[in-house]
Enzyme design. Structure first.
Site, PDB file in Angstrom:
ATOM      1  N   HIS A  17      50.689  29.223  50.972  1.00 27.13           N
ATOM      2  CA  HIS A  17      50.878  28.660  49.638  1.00 27.13           C
ATOM      3  C   HIS A  17      52.346  28.302  49.413  1.00 27.13           C
ATOM      4  O   HIS A  17      52.657  27.215  48.916  1.00 27.13           O
ATOM      5  CB  HIS A  17      50.470  29.666  48.551  1.00 27.13           C
ATOM      6  N   LYS A  41      34.876  33.920  41.713  1.00 24.72           N
ATOM      7  CA  LYS A  41      35.454  34.421  42.960  1.00 24.72           C
ATOM      8  C   LYS A  41      35.747  35.917  42.904  1.00 24.72           C
ATOM      9  O   LYS A  41      36.026  36.527  43.922  1.00 24.72           O
ATOM     10  CB  LYS A  41      36.742  33.664  43.302  1.00 24.72           C
ATOM     11  N   ARG A  95      44.095  23.393  56.053  1.00 24.67           N
ATOM     12  CA  ARG A  95      44.304  24.210  57.247  1.00 24.67           C
ATOM     13  C   ARG A  95      43.468  23.724  58.413  1.00 24.67           C
ATOM     14  O   ARG A  95      43.890  23.785  59.546  1.00 24.67           O
ATOM     15  CB  ARG A  95      43.935  25.673  56.955  1.00 24.67           C
ATOM     16  N   SER A 133      43.783  33.788  51.708  1.00 28.05           N
ATOM     17  CA  SER A 133      43.886  34.940  50.802  1.00 28.05           C
ATOM     18  C   SER A 133      42.787  35.958  51.063  1.00 28.05           C
ATOM     19  O   SER A 133      43.020  37.165  51.043  1.00 28.05           O
ATOM     20  CB  SER A 133      43.833  34.475  49.348  1.00 28.05           C
TER      21      SER A 133
END
Length: 164
Positions: A17, A41, A95, A133
């Site tokens: 990030h 989430k 990514r 994360s």
């Protein structure tokens, strides 16, 4: 003034990030970091904790780059958040191919809602491509060393959160 929006849940904020934030600062005059509430989430950190984490970690980046960095929590549609903050561009990090497929769909939907807001993709630096994360939290939960993935302050916050 060029305003960009970099959205995410940032639960927790990691080196990937930070890399996108630092590079995003070269593209805009003001970078709004949209911290998504996203109750679906089930974040480890509260919204307030994530906002504080992002603010503290990004303050030096703003000072170094001369870019105004604003942290903005949001729970509405991404495109509405972009409108709310006056962003002309949404910045997203990629990514892998799986990220691209999801993001490609999102761009199409966002453009159908507002074709005046562009999306810019920044490829993750090679050293950050594996960081997510979810994986950082898993490593920390299992008492692994997350030093390579997060700042010392975030590492401490993870340890405190997982032992409380």
């Amino acid at each position: 003034m060029r305003i960009g929006l970099y959205p995410g849940t940032f639960d927790p904020l990691h080196h990937g990030h930070i890399d996108i934030i630092r590079r995003g600062c070269t593209l805009v005059d003001r970078l709004v970091i949209g911290v998504a509430i996203n109750r679906d989430k089930g974040p480890l950190f509260s919204l307030e904790e994530r906002v504080d984490m992002v603010k503290s970690q990004c303050e030096p980046i703003g000072a170094q780059t001369g870019t105004e960095i604003v942290v903005h929590p949001f729970e509405n549609l991404l495109i509405d958040c972009a409108r709310d903050v006056g962003a002309g561009v949404i910045i997203r990090g990629l990514r892998a191919v799986a990220d691209f497929e999801y993001e490609f769909q999102m761009v199409g939907m966002n453009r159908s809602l507002d074709n005046t807001i562009e999306t810019v993709f920044l490829m993750a630096d090679a050293k950050n491509q594996a960081i997510a994360s979810k994986l950082v939290k898993e490593i920390a939960r299992l008492h692994g060393d997350v030093t390579k993935f997060v700042s010392p302050a975030v590492k401490l916050a993870l340890a405190e959160k997982l032992t409380s």
